[in-house]
Write a protein that holds these residues in place. Structure first.
Motif, mmCIF file in Angstrom:
data_model
loop_
_atom_site.group_PDB
_atom_site.id
_atom_site.type_symbol
_atom_site.label_atom_id
_atom_site.label_comp_id
_atom_site.label_asym_id
_atom_site.label_seq_id
_atom_site.Cartn_x
_atom_site.Cartn_y
_atom_site.Cartn_z
ATOM 1 N N ILE A 5 38.289 50.503 29.751
ATOM 2 C CA ILE A 5 39.130 51.272 30.665
ATOM 3 C C ILE A 5 39.862 50.338 31.616
ATOM 4 C CG2 ILE A 5 39.114 53.112 32.416
ATOM 5 C CD1 ILE A 5 36.161 53.660 31.413
ATOM 6 N N ILE A 6 41.118 50.657 31.913
ATOM 7 C CA ILE A 6 41.839 50.026 33.017
ATOM 8 C C ILE A 6 42.204 51.147 33.993
ATOM 9 C CG2 ILE A 6 44.124 50.143 31.895
ATOM 10 C CD1 ILE A 6 43.114 47.240 34.130
ATOM 11 N N ILE A 7 41.956 50.915 35.259
ATOM 12 C CA ILE A 7 42.356 51.840 36.320
ATOM 13 C C ILE A 7 43.295 51.050 37.209
ATOM 14 C CG2 ILE A 7 41.609 53.358 38.184
ATOM 15 C CD1 ILE A 7 38.760 53.200 36.870
ATOM 16 N N ALA A 8 44.515 51.561 37.427
ATOM 17 C CA ALA A 8 45.502 50.769 38.159
ATOM 18 C C ALA A 8 46.337 51.644 39.085
ATOM 19 C CB ALA A 8 46.416 50.051 37.167
ATOM 20 N N TRP A 35 32.468 45.318 35.318
ATOM 21 C CA TRP A 35 33.405 45.815 36.330
ATOM 22 C C TRP A 35 34.174 44.589 36.786
ATOM 23 C CZ3 TRP A 35 33.561 44.863 41.773
ATOM 24 C CH2 TRP A 35 34.368 45.737 42.505
ATOM 25 N N PHE A 36 35.480 44.557 36.498
ATOM 26 C CA PHE A 36 36.271 43.350 36.742
ATOM 27 C C PHE A 36 37.509 43.721 37.570
ATOM 28 C CE2 PHE A 36 38.978 39.763 35.278
ATOM 29 C CZ PHE A 36 38.120 38.718 35.578
ATOM 30 N N PRO A 37 37.426 43.587 38.913
ATOM 31 C CA PRO A 37 38.548 43.976 39.774
ATOM 32 C C PRO A 37 39.630 42.906 39.857
ATOM 33 C CG PRO A 37 36.736 43.208 41.126
ATOM 34 C CD PRO A 37 36.261 43.155 39.681
ATOM 35 N N SER A 38 40.842 43.353 40.158
ATOM 36 C CA SER A 38 41.968 42.452 40.378
ATOM 37 C C SER A 38 42.881 43.085 41.420
ATOM 38 C CB SER A 38 42.733 42.244 39.071
ATOM 39 O OG SER A 38 43.905 41.503 39.321
ATOM 40 N N THR A 47 49.325 46.169 44.732
ATOM 41 C CA THR A 47 48.782 46.698 43.487
ATOM 42 C C THR A 47 47.327 46.257 43.326
ATOM 43 O OG1 THR A 47 49.601 44.820 42.228
ATOM 44 C CG2 THR A 47 51.009 46.769 42.329
ATOM 45 N N ALA A 48 46.562 47.124 42.693
ATOM 46 C CA ALA A 48 45.154 46.837 42.422
ATOM 47 C C ALA A 48 44.820 47.426 41.060
ATOM 48 C CB ALA A 48 44.263 47.461 43.496
ATOM 49 N N ASN A 49 43.949 46.752 40.348
ATOM 50 C CA ASN A 49 43.445 47.337 39.107
ATOM 51 C C ASN A 49 42.032 46.848 38.871
ATOM 52 O OD1 ASN A 49 43.449 45.083 36.976
ATOM 53 N ND2 ASN A 49 45.541 44.961 37.750
ATOM 54 N N VAL A 50 41.336 47.575 38.037
ATOM 55 C CA VAL A 50 39.975 47.207 37.680
ATOM 56 C C VAL A 50 39.770 47.575 36.219
ATOM 57 C CG1 VAL A 50 38.997 49.399 38.504
ATOM 58 C CG2 VAL A 50 37.521 47.408 38.292
ATOM 59 N N SER A 51 39.186 46.659 35.476
ATOM 60 C CA SER A 51 38.810 47.001 34.102
ATOM 61 C C SER A 51 37.304 47.238 34.085
ATOM 62 C CB SER A 51 39.232 45.914 33.111
ATOM 63 O OG SER A 51 38.606 44.708 33.393
ATOM 64 N N VAL A 52 36.928 48.271 33.365
ATOM 65 C CA VAL A 52 35.532 48.660 33.238
ATOM 66 C C VAL A 52 35.241 48.787 31.747
ATOM 67 C CG1 VAL A 52 33.793 50.425 33.758
ATOM 68 C CG2 VAL A 52 35.602 49.937 35.425
ATOM 69 N N ILE A 53 34.156 48.177 31.319
ATOM 70 C CA ILE A 53 33.701 48.329 29.942
ATOM 71 C C ILE A 53 32.321 48.964 30.001
ATOM 72 C CG2 ILE A 53 33.176 47.220 27.745
ATOM 73 C CD1 ILE A 53 34.918 44.837 28.698
ATOM 74 N N ILE A 54 32.150 50.022 29.228
ATOM 75 C CA ILE A 54 30.869 50.710 29.133
ATOM 76 C C ILE A 54 30.517 50.720 27.651
ATOM 77 C CG2 ILE A 54 29.657 52.882 29.518
ATOM 78 C CD1 ILE A 54 31.941 53.333 31.729
ATOM 79 N N SER A 55 29.328 50.206 27.322
ATOM 80 C CA SER A 55 28.995 50.058 25.910
ATOM 81 C C SER A 55 27.502 50.229 25.659
ATOM 82 C CB SER A 55 29.435 48.667 25.425
ATOM 83 O OG SER A 55 29.168 48.517 24.051
ATOM 84 N N ASP A 56 27.183 50.620 24.429
ATOM 85 C CA ASP A 56 25.798 50.674 23.983
ATOM 86 C C ASP A 56 25.320 49.290 23.550
ATOM 87 O OD1 ASP A 56 25.762 53.431 24.355
ATOM 88 O OD2 ASP A 56 26.400 53.843 22.307
ATOM 89 N N GLU A 57 26.255 48.377 23.356
ATOM 90 C CA GLU A 57 25.941 47.026 22.877
ATOM 91 C C GLU A 57 26.291 46.001 23.942
ATOM 92 O OE1 GLU A 57 28.136 46.549 19.270
ATOM 93 O OE2 GLU A 57 27.325 48.389 18.394
ATOM 94 N N ARG A 58 25.830 44.771 23.750
ATOM 95 C CA ARG A 58 26.167 43.694 24.678
ATOM 96 C C ARG A 58 27.675 43.516 24.738
ATOM 97 N NH1 ARG A 58 21.975 38.866 25.066
ATOM 98 N NH2 ARG A 58 21.895 39.521 27.211
#
Length: 183
Positions: A5-8, A35-38, A47-58
């Motif tokens: 996901i990217i939220i921007a 959770w990786f903010p920028s 401007t601001a954005n954050v990428s979020v990865i949600i996973s069942d695996e590493r």
């Protein structure tokens, strides 16, 4: 299941908070999370954005170049990230301030009038939770119990009295999400 996901949007719209709540909700569901903010040095208004990865695996890297979902809150972010949504992915946006709406035909596009709905709720700070509610309607990756735990974990204890208002805002977003285009 892996959701990238990217939220921007602009600083001050709750972009980073929304990402943090989604990340904590994933943790509460025993998933792997990044959770990786920028954001720029100007914070509010920049401007601001954050990428979020949600996973069942590493998760091998928090750095993404394509996204399953883009949650877009301003025109600059739409211009930058629309093309980075994977074909068949989701773009969710708030039309407030969007002059040129998304045009791709190979992705699913949804909108929610978060700014208007937050004003109607009498609390502009609920904006990001309304948008998050619309996202969770499109992609119900968490139950509300996990989201509540994510809110409890991400909000300082002095703000826990606002959790019911945030949960109400999420429901408002779920009820008011509109489909623009599906593939």
């Amino acid at each position: 299941m892996t959701e990238e996901i990217i939220i921007a949007g602009f600083g001050g719209q709750g972009v980073l908070s929304m990402g943090k709540i989604l990340a904590y909700s994933g943790v509460m569901q025993d998933q792997e999370v990044t959770w990786f903010p920028s954001y720029g040095p100007e914070m509010r208004g920049g401007t601001a954005n954050v990428s979020v990865i949600i996973s069942d695996e590493r998760i091998s890297s928090p750095i993404l170049h394509e996204f399953d979902t883009a949650i877009i809150l301003n025109q600059q972010s739409l211009d930058k990230f629309e093309e980075q949504v994977k074909p068949g992915g989701v773009l969710l946006y708030d039309p407030n301030g969007i002059v040129h709406p998304p045009t791709r035909k190979d992705i699913n596009i949804y909108k929610v009038e978060g700014a208007r709905l937050a004003a109607e709720m009498g609390n502009p700070k609920t904006f990001n939770m309304i948008v998050m509610g619309a996202y969770l309607k499109v992609k119900p990756i968490f139950g509300m119990e996990k989201v509540k735990k994510g809110l409890e974990k991400s909000l300082p204890e002095r703000h826990h009295k606002l959790i019911p208002l945030n949960l109400e805002a999420i429901e408002v977003g779920q009820k008011n999400m509109e489909t623009v285009h599906t593939v």
